[in-house]
Design a protein around this motif. Structure first.
Motif, PDB file in Angstrom:
ATOM      1  N   ALA A 140     -53.410 -46.615 -38.355  1.00  0.00           N
ATOM      2  CA  ALA A 140     -54.550 -45.740 -38.593  1.00  0.00           C
ATOM      3  C   ALA A 140     -55.379 -46.398 -39.687  1.00  0.00           C
ATOM      4  CB  ALA A 140     -54.093 -44.362 -39.032  1.00  0.00           C
ATOM      5  N   VAL A 141     -56.649 -46.611 -39.395  1.00  0.00           N
ATOM      6  CA  VAL A 141     -57.518 -47.283 -40.360  1.00  0.00           C
ATOM      7  C   VAL A 141     -58.294 -46.248 -41.161  1.00  0.00           C
ATOM      8  CG1 VAL A 141     -59.439 -48.891 -40.649  1.00  0.00           C
ATOM      9  CG2 VAL A 141     -57.665 -49.359 -38.960  1.00  0.00           C
ATOM     10  N   ASP A 142     -58.222 -46.358 -42.466  1.00  0.00           N
ATOM     11  CA  ASP A 142     -58.965 -45.492 -43.376  1.00  0.00           C
ATOM     12  C   ASP A 142     -60.430 -45.880 -43.324  1.00  0.00           C
ATOM     13  OD1 ASP A 142     -59.482 -43.716 -45.625  1.00  0.00           O
ATOM     14  OD2 ASP A 142     -59.581 -45.543 -46.844  1.00  0.00           O
ATOM     15  N   GLY A 143     -61.279 -44.925 -42.989  1.00  0.00           N
ATOM     16  CA  GLY A 143     -62.704 -45.200 -42.865  1.00  0.00           C
ATOM     17  C   GLY A 143     -63.365 -45.622 -44.160  1.00  0.00           C
ATOM     18  N   SER A 158     -61.948 -47.276 -46.891  1.00  0.00           N
ATOM     19  CA  SER A 158     -61.568 -48.609 -47.367  1.00  0.00           C
ATOM     20  C   SER A 158     -61.615 -49.664 -46.267  1.00  0.00           C
ATOM     21  CB  SER A 158     -60.154 -48.580 -47.958  1.00  0.00           C
ATOM     22  OG  SER A 158     -59.189 -48.379 -46.928  1.00  0.00           O
ATOM     23  N   GLY A 159     -61.435 -49.238 -45.013  1.00  0.00           N
ATOM     24  CA  GLY A 159     -61.376 -50.188 -43.904  1.00  0.00           C
ATOM     25  C   GLY A 159     -60.006 -50.806 -43.708  1.00  0.00           C
ATOM     26  N   TYR A 160     -59.018 -50.343 -44.474  1.00  0.00           N
ATOM     27  CA  TYR A 160     -57.668 -50.889 -44.381  1.00  0.00           C
ATOM     28  C   TYR A 160     -56.775 -49.982 -43.540  1.00  0.00           C
ATOM     29  CZ  TYR A 160     -58.962 -53.947 -48.270  1.00  0.00           C
ATOM     30  OH  TYR A 160     -59.566 -54.881 -49.071  1.00  0.00           O
ATOM     31  N   CYS A 161     -55.854 -50.594 -42.815  1.00  0.00           N
ATOM     32  CA  CYS A 161     -54.853 -49.857 -42.063  1.00  0.00           C
ATOM     33  C   CYS A 161     -53.920 -49.169 -43.053  1.00  0.00           C
ATOM     34  CB  CYS A 161     -54.067 -50.808 -41.156  1.00  0.00           C
ATOM     35  SG  CYS A 161     -52.668 -50.020 -40.331  1.00  0.00           S
ATOM     36  N   LEU A 162     -53.584 -47.929 -42.774  1.00  0.00           N
ATOM     37  CA  LEU A 162     -52.696 -47.186 -43.672  1.00  0.00           C
ATOM     38  C   LEU A 162     -51.291 -47.764 -43.692  1.00  0.00           C
ATOM     39  CD1 LEU A 162     -53.735 -43.519 -42.806  1.00  0.00           C
ATOM     40  CD2 LEU A 162     -54.567 -44.969 -44.661  1.00  0.00           C
ATOM     41  N   GLY A 163     -50.890 -48.421 -42.615  1.00  0.00           N
ATOM     42  CA  GLY A 163     -49.538 -48.975 -42.552  1.00  0.00           C
ATOM     43  C   GLY A 163     -49.406 -50.358 -43.143  1.00  0.00           C
ATOM     44  N   CYS A 164     -50.336 -51.266 -42.793  1.00  0.00           N
ATOM     45  CA  CYS A 164     -50.154 -52.675 -43.184  1.00  0.00           C
ATOM     46  C   CYS A 164     -51.233 -53.215 -44.119  1.00  0.00           C
ATOM     47  CB  CYS A 164     -50.075 -53.558 -41.939  1.00  0.00           C
ATOM     48  SG  CYS A 164     -51.628 -53.669 -41.010  1.00  0.00           S
ATOM     49  N   ARG A 165     -52.295 -52.452 -44.338  1.00  0.00           N
ATOM     50  CA  ARG A 165     -53.407 -52.820 -45.221  1.00  0.00           C
ATOM     51  C   ARG A 165     -54.290 -53.950 -44.673  1.00  0.00           C
ATOM     52  NH1 ARG A 165     -50.927 -52.426 -51.344  1.00  0.00           N
ATOM     53  NH2 ARG A 165     -49.955 -50.410 -51.050  1.00  0.00           N
ATOM     54  N   ARG A 166     -54.145 -54.277 -43.381  1.00  0.00           N
ATOM     55  CA  ARG A 166     -55.063 -55.254 -42.792  1.00  0.00           C
ATOM     56  C   ARG A 166     -56.322 -54.534 -42.336  1.00  0.00           C
ATOM     57  NH1 ARG A 166     -51.740 -57.950 -38.072  1.00  0.00           N
ATOM     58  NH2 ARG A 166     -50.981 -55.813 -37.972  1.00  0.00           N
ATOM     59  N   THR A 167     -57.413 -55.288 -42.166  1.00  0.00           N
ATOM     60  CA  THR A 167     -58.652 -54.746 -41.629  1.00  0.00           C
ATOM     61  C   THR A 167     -58.598 -54.811 -40.102  1.00  0.00           C
ATOM     62  OG1 THR A 167     -59.761 -56.890 -41.580  1.00  0.00           O
ATOM     63  CG2 THR A 167     -59.960 -55.587 -43.628  1.00  0.00           C
ATOM     64  N   LEU A 168     -59.501 -54.097 -39.442  1.00  0.00           N
ATOM     65  CA  LEU A 168     -59.546 -54.157 -37.975  1.00  0.00           C
ATOM     66  C   LEU A 168     -59.760 -55.573 -37.457  1.00  0.00           C
ATOM     67  CD1 LEU A 168     -61.388 -50.878 -36.935  1.00  0.00           C
ATOM     68  CD2 LEU A 168     -59.017 -51.514 -36.493  1.00  0.00           C
ATOM     69  N   PRO A 169     -60.686 -56.362 -38.028  1.00  0.00           N
ATOM     70  CA  PRO A 169     -60.827 -57.746 -37.544  1.00  0.00           C
ATOM     71  C   PRO A 169     -59.554 -58.572 -37.734  1.00  0.00           C
ATOM     72  CG  PRO A 169     -62.782 -57.116 -38.775  1.00  0.00           C
ATOM     73  CD  PRO A 169     -61.763 -56.007 -38.967  1.00  0.00           C
ATOM     74  N   GLU A 170     -58.833 -58.335 -38.814  1.00  0.00           N
ATOM     75  CA  GLU A 170     -57.574 -59.064 -39.026  1.00  0.00           C
ATOM     76  C   GLU A 170     -56.524 -58.664 -37.994  1.00  0.00           C
ATOM     77  OE1 GLU A 170     -57.988 -59.700 -43.864  1.00  0.00           O
ATOM     78  OE2 GLU A 170     -56.861 -57.985 -43.102  1.00  0.00           O
TER      79      GLU A 170
END
Length: 74
Positions: free
Chosen positions: A21-24, A26-38
């Motif tokens: 789930a990506v936090d709108g 920050s843009g980071y995934c709640l689980g792994c902290r990667r961005t959608l492009p990553e």
């Protein structure tokens, strides 16, 4: 090399913890902290690119902190 001698592909290291789930904000995934492009490019990245991202993850803000703070303000 015969088919019998072929080695299976080695697994790709990933920080994914199956909490996707990506936090709108920050843009980071709640689980792994990667961005959608990553996340989207992970399989195409070189080992060095993936290692650089993984090394940066601990320094990224935890998006759960912002969500918890927002919930506390309600």
């Amino acid at each position: 090399m015969t088919t019998r001698d072929a080695q299976p592909p080695r697994p790709i290291a990933t920080p994914c913890v199956k909490v996707c789930a990506v936090d709108g904000a920050s843009g980071y995934c709640l689980g792994c902290r990667r961005t959608l492009p990553e996340i989207a490019g992970w399989a195409r990245f070189s080992d060095a690119e993936r290692a650089a991202i993984m090394a940066a993850l601990p320094d990224r803000p935890d998006p759960m902190d912002a969500l918890m703070a927002a919930a506390a303000r309600r």
